[in-house]
Design a protein around this motif. Structure first.
Motif, mmCIF file in Angstrom:
data_model
loop_
_atom_site.group_PDB
_atom_site.id
_atom_site.type_symbol
_atom_site.label_atom_id
_atom_site.label_comp_id
_atom_site.label_asym_id
_atom_site.label_seq_id
_atom_site.Cartn_x
_atom_site.Cartn_y
_atom_site.Cartn_z
ATOM 1 N N THR A 34 0.788 -1.273 0.076
ATOM 2 C CA THR A 34 -0.031 0.198 -0.147
ATOM 3 C C THR A 34 0.891 1.404 0.159
ATOM 4 O O THR A 34 0.165 2.397 -0.073
ATOM 5 N N VAL A 36 1.983 2.269 2.655
ATOM 6 C CA VAL A 36 1.749 3.140 3.752
ATOM 7 C C VAL A 36 2.879 2.868 4.861
ATOM 8 O O VAL A 36 3.188 1.751 5.040
ATOM 9 N N PHE A 38 3.458 2.442 8.143
ATOM 10 C CA PHE A 38 2.202 2.554 9.247
ATOM 11 C C PHE A 38 2.766 2.662 10.659
ATOM 12 O O PHE A 38 3.135 1.911 11.240
ATOM 13 N N TYR A 139 -8.429 0.797 7.312
ATOM 14 C CA TYR A 139 -7.996 1.102 5.914
ATOM 15 C C TYR A 139 -9.030 1.674 5.019
ATOM 16 O O TYR A 139 -8.746 2.608 4.349
ATOM 17 N N ALA A 142 -9.649 5.344 6.727
ATOM 18 C CA ALA A 142 -8.387 6.431 6.520
ATOM 19 C C ALA A 142 -7.841 6.454 5.482
ATOM 20 O O ALA A 142 -7.129 7.567 4.972
ATOM 21 N N TYR A 143 -7.393 5.222 4.768
ATOM 22 C CA TYR A 143 -6.471 5.117 3.762
ATOM 23 C C TYR A 143 -6.996 4.962 2.170
ATOM 24 O O TYR A 143 -6.519 5.275 1.229
ATOM 25 N N GLU A 144 -8.100 4.218 2.060
ATOM 26 C CA GLU A 144 -8.632 3.531 0.870
ATOM 27 C C GLU A 144 -8.882 4.716 -0.161
ATOM 28 O O GLU A 144 -8.505 4.857 -1.372
ATOM 29 N N ALA A 147 -5.774 6.178 -1.605
ATOM 30 C CA ALA A 147 -4.689 5.085 -1.838
ATOM 31 C C ALA A 147 -3.458 5.431 -2.969
ATOM 32 O O ALA A 147 -2.546 4.942 -2.926
ATOM 33 N N LEU A 154 0.579 9.951 2.856
ATOM 34 C CA LEU A 154 -0.099 8.566 3.699
ATOM 35 C C LEU A 154 0.703 8.486 4.915
ATOM 36 O O LEU A 154 0.250 8.177 6.114
ATOM 37 N N ILE A 157 -1.295 11.012 7.300
ATOM 38 C CA ILE A 157 -2.437 10.264 7.887
ATOM 39 C C ILE A 157 -1.986 9.264 8.902
ATOM 40 O O ILE A 157 -2.617 9.108 9.974
ATOM 41 N N SER A 158 -0.791 8.449 8.716
ATOM 42 C CA SER A 158 -0.562 7.457 9.772
ATOM 43 C C SER A 158 -0.382 8.147 11.137
ATOM 44 O O SER A 158 -0.750 7.553 12.289
#
Length: 345
Positions: A34, A36, A38, A139, A142-144, A147, A154, A157-158
């Motif tokens: 992804t 990301v 994390f 996911y 917050a992420y999809e 993407a 990203l 966001i993490s």
């Protein structure tokens, strides 16, 4: 320092390194699939350990309500998006029902089982069932929708997700720390070393999970789809592999690995609501040793981090975290000089 002390420190380092190896592999998996980085991986560790602690006390853990809230928010957002895209009402209802089904079932089971004080293994499985679905839901929330954003976006966001999960951990579990009972209380003498049953469980579970992950990526269609997405997202899409599905699956796997790691370390140390950050950060250091790309190197880096932490705590316990995190600087410098990357388009 004599050989006996060195052996004890090495055993402690390898034990901690086994847990860091699991977190490092989860970090590498998420970044590869992804993109990301994390940061909140450690929060799943704390959630897993503290969820089990609440079940041990006969209380319904707050993570149950968080799971229901995340599922409801996901269903509501996706229903609104589908409505704007003129998706049929029947399909929207089915999707919402699928999203809510597992969290509702787990919440009912947890509320029924918590006061009945089931055996430790049953409570551990229930804790895994509560925390694992949070990965896929996180996911989707917050992420999809972002993407295809840059790695920096990203990462930001993490960081936000990390602070949110830490605050929710304080709300659900309080500031008091918990230490879970050991899954195996036996002790075995090996020369000057004494192996606890919990240490052996950590080794066995880590090896078993590594083998299962290898079989998953090598022998299953879903595992090969994740590998293809990690190699080339656009190429995987052109071949009919859903990058959305790959992201959801990888986050679910990362949540499972994090929660399992929390169950493993819960009997060895007192876990607080914010303990996951430092634990996850050490797994991230091990992943950086591997360049966020190699699972075997991540495992080697994790063992190195564990041993460095163990010996550092012996020589300078007040600075053991500084020693571990300072070790990442020469690695970053070496990788930046060895593998210069052009700016991302």
């Amino acid at each position: 320092m004599d050989f006996t002390i060195a052996s004890i420190l090495a055993l402690d380092g390898i034990t901690n390194g086994a847990v860091y190896a699991l977190l490092a592999m989860a970090t590498v998996l998420l970044f590869a699939v992804t993109r990301v980085i994390f940061i909140p991986q450690g929060e799943f560790v704390a959630y897993g350990a503290l969820t089990l602690a609440m079940l041990q006390l006969g209380q319904t853990p707050g993570t149950v309500w968080l799971l229901l809230l995340m599922a409801a928010a996901t269903a509501l957002i996706e229903t609104a998006q589908g409505w704007r895209n003129h998706v049929g009402a029947g399909r929207l209802a089915r999707n919402a029902a699928v999203t809510l089904a597992w969290p509702v079932v787990i919440a009912v089971i947890a509320a029924w089982a918590a006061p009945r004080q089931f055996p430790l293994v049953v409570q551990a499985l229930l804790a895994l069932a509560i925390v694992t679905p949070m990965g896929g839901l996180l996911y989707r929330l917050a992420y999809e929708s972002l993407a295809d954003a840059t790695v920096l976006v990203l990462l930001i966001i993490s960081v936000g997700v990390h602070f949110a999960m830490t605050g929710l951990g304080l709300l659900f579990f309080g500031a008091e720390g918990f230490r879970n009972p050991s899954f195996w209380d036996e002790r075995f003498s090996l020369g000057a070393l004494t192996l606890s049953g919990q240490t052996l469980i950590i080794f066995m579970v880590t090896v078993a999970l590594i083998v299962m992950l290898w079989l998953f990526f090598e022998r299953t269609l879903r595992g090969k789809a994740l590998r293809a997405t990690a190699v080339n997202r656009l190429g995987a899409r052109l071949m009919g592999i859903s990058s959305t599905g790959a992201g959801r699956l990888s986050f679910t796997m990362a949540a499972f690995i994090g929660a399992l790691s929390g169950l493993l370390i819960g009997p060895t140390t007192t876990v607080f609501y914010d303990s996951g950050f430092l634990i996850g950060l050490k797994g991230f250091v091990a992943a950086v040793f591997a360049g966020l790309s190699s699972y075997p190197l991540a495992m080697v880096g994790a063992l190195g981090v564990g041993i460095l932490e163990s010996f550092g705590s012996f020589w300078a316990s007040a600075f053991k975290e500084v020693i571990v995190f300072t070790a990442i600087l020469p690695v970053l410098l070496w990788r930046s000089l060895r593998d210069p990357h052009p700016e991302e388009e």
